[in-house]
Design an enzyme around this catalytic site. Structure first.
Site, short mmCIF file in Angstrom:
data_model
loop_
_atom_site.label_atom_id
_atom_site.label_comp_id
_atom_site.label_asym_id
_atom_site.label_seq_id
_atom_site.Cartn_x
_atom_site.Cartn_y
_atom_site.Cartn_z
CE LYS A 126 38.36 39.64 47.64
NZ LYS A 126 38.71 40.68 48.62
NE ARG A 160 37.06 43.93 55.08
CZ ARG A 160 37.29 43.75 53.78
NH1 ARG A 160 36.30 43.84 52.91
NH2 ARG A 160 38.49 43.47 53.34
CG HIS A 211 41.70 45.92 52.52
ND1 HIS A 211 42.32 45.62 51.33
CD2 HIS A 211 40.37 45.90 52.25
CE1 HIS A 211 41.41 45.43 50.38
NE2 HIS A 211 40.22 45.60 50.91
NE ARG A 258 45.94 42.52 50.78
CZ ARG A 258 46.14 43.57 51.58
NH1 ARG A 258 47.28 43.71 52.23
NH2 ARG A 258 45.20 44.48 51.75
CE1 TYR A 263 6.60 32.30 35.29
CE2 TYR A 263 8.90 32.98 35.13
CZ TYR A 263 7.94 31.98 35.25
OH TYR A 263 8.33 30.68 35.32
CB CYS A 267 12.55 33.33 33.51
SG CYS A 267 11.30 34.02 32.43
CG ASP A 315 16.06 28.15 34.66
OD1 ASP A 315 16.88 28.10 35.58
OD2 ASP A 315 14.87 27.75 34.76
C1 LIG Z 1 39.63 41.55 48.01
C2 LIG Z 1 40.87 41.98 48.69
C3 LIG Z 1 41.97 42.45 47.95
C4 LIG Z 1 41.93 42.68 46.45
O1 LIG Z 1 41.14 43.81 46.16
P1 LIG Z 1 41.02 44.37 44.67
O2 LIG Z 1 40.33 45.67 44.81
O3 LIG Z 1 40.21 43.37 43.92
O4 LIG Z 1 42.40 44.46 44.14
C5 LIG Z 1 43.14 42.72 48.64
N1 LIG Z 1 43.21 42.58 49.98
C6 LIG Z 1 42.17 42.17 50.72
C7 LIG Z 1 42.32 42.05 52.20
C8 LIG Z 1 40.96 41.87 50.10
O5 LIG Z 1 39.92 41.47 50.85
#
Ligand SMILES: *Cc1c(COP(=O)(O)O)cnc(C)c1O
Length: 404
Positions: free
Chosen positions: A61, A159, A194, A251, A296, A343, A345
């Protein structure tokens, strides 16, 4: 350094890549070098750490945490990644457009009206509530399509997800499955949760979540879980330290990019290799007198005669303005302090203590130069955030160059 771009089979011959990096011959003022062998190495650390039967869904992602989703997906697909995880539909669509064939799961919310797009691109959608399931079912029915889904259980992240019993919820998985089974448009292929704190020094909360997740799976009662249902829970941290949470698939995200999920986990035995470096070329070198004001607001005034270098990176590249007169970069392997405000850039460094600095010399903003290194953890600490944000906030106009 060899550019992967030159590899035998047009590995990076997709349009998106070339939009970022118009030609191999262009010398960029600032760029992010992505070390492909580091990503490969990190992936295989995970691959060899989990059981052979456990699948790996590489989390890519947010443009692979700033590393470039399509190049990273192609690279990891070759190394044997079984699936990819993204947050949004547009990310999944881009991967399909770029020819990624592996299963792709969207963790986040997709407006149900996009049912036909999900189906057409064969993308798996997370279903996190009954209301959402109904809306997606209706949209799919209207569009005459079927959608692959994974059910999300909220065991303590607070969440997305059906609230697990014991986490304030009362819905039994059996009821959810029954209802979904009556929606012939939604194909249940997975169920997951998660962790909120699997990267902590003490894993009590993570184990509590794991227990609730297992209880939820058991709550399917008389209804048998669908055949081949993929059960998953582990992010990077849990992949590393909670083997009992691996289930059918893990994951990992941040570890693929060579960063530790938290400072508590840096002691882990994993020999991770950071994949991203950010580099620039010095735009200008000036000898200035004492009392010379920089950037600046005249917020910085030199206290002695010195040399200042202008570096072509700014907050619109993802170099935080918070680092005004606070950050540092590496020039000839030596630390040089950011002076004055960052700044949009550009930013200025005091290089008075470094001999022989010239325009076009390479500066390292993130990564190693000589004996010195600026880590994503360091930049995170300096800006009150985490390494995840440091790499993923690097904006698209910073070209990514893929090196071996
Ligand atoms: C981002 C995410 C992960 C990966 O998390 P890490 O801490 O980067 O390994 C796994 N599962 C879900 C649902 C996530 O949103």
């Amino acid at each position: 350094m060899q550019y992967l771009h030159c590899a035998e089979d047009n590995f990076f011959s997709d349009n998106r890549f070339f939009m970022r990096r118009t030609s191999i011959d262009v010398l960029h003022p600032v760029w992010a070098a992505i070390d492909c062998s580091a990503i490969r190495h990190n992936f295989h650390l995970i691959r060899s750490h989990v059981e052979k039967s456990v699948k790996i869904m590489a989390v890519i992602k947010a443009d692979a945490y700033g590393h470039g989703a399509t190049p990273v997906a192609r690279l990891l697909a070759r190394e044997g990644a079984d699936a990819f995880g993204v947050a949004r539909l547009c990310e999944a669509q881009q991967l399909r457009k770029d020819g990624i064939l592996q299963p792709i799961l969207i963790f986040g919310y997709t407006p149900p009206g996009n049912a036909s797009i999900l189906a057409a691109d064969d993308i798996i959608q997370t279903v996190h509530s009954l209301e959402y399931a109904k809306a997606l079912h209706c949209a799919a029915q209207a569009a005459g399509c079927r959608i692959r889904i994974h059910i999300k259980i909220d065991t303590g992240m607070g969440r997305l997800g059906f609230l697990a019993k014991g986490n304030g919820g009362k819905v039994l998985l059996a009821e959810v499955l029954q209802l979904l089974a009556s929606c012939n448009t939604l194909l249940i292929e997975g169920i997951f949760t998660h962790f909120a704190s699997s990267d902590a020094a003490v894993l009590d909360n993570a184990h509590r979540q794991l227990k609730l997740f297992k209880a939820t799976l058991d709550d399917s009662g008389l209804i048998s879980l669908p055949d081949g249902l993929c059960v998953h829970a582990a992010n990077s941290a849990a992949t590393m330290v909670m083997p009992e949470a691996h289930f059918d698939m893990v994951r990992p995200g941040i570890v693929l990019y060579g960063l530790h999920p938290s400072t508590e986990m840096k002691t882990s035995a994993f020999d991770l290799r950071p994949a991203m470096s950010i580099k620039a070329r010095i735009a200008s070198v000036k000898h200035v007198p004492k009392g010379f004001s920089v950037s600046y607001g005249h917020s910085y005034v030199t206290t002695k005669e010195t040399v200042i270098a202008a570096i072509p990176i700014g907050y619109a590249d993802g170099y935080p303005r918070l680092l005004s007169s606070r950050g540092s970069m590496l020039v000839h392997g030596i630390r040089a302090n950011v002076i004055g405000r960052v700044c949009m850039d550009q930013v200025m460094l005091d290089v008075g203590h470094i001999p022989d600095v010239h325009e076009s010399d390479e500066v390292v903003i993130l990564g190693q130069q000589g004996e010195n290194e600026i880590t994503a953890d360091e930049l995170g600490q300096a800006t009150d955030t985490i390494n995840y944000e440091v790499v993923s906030r690097i904006l698209a106009r910073v070209p990514r160059e893929y090196v071996e």
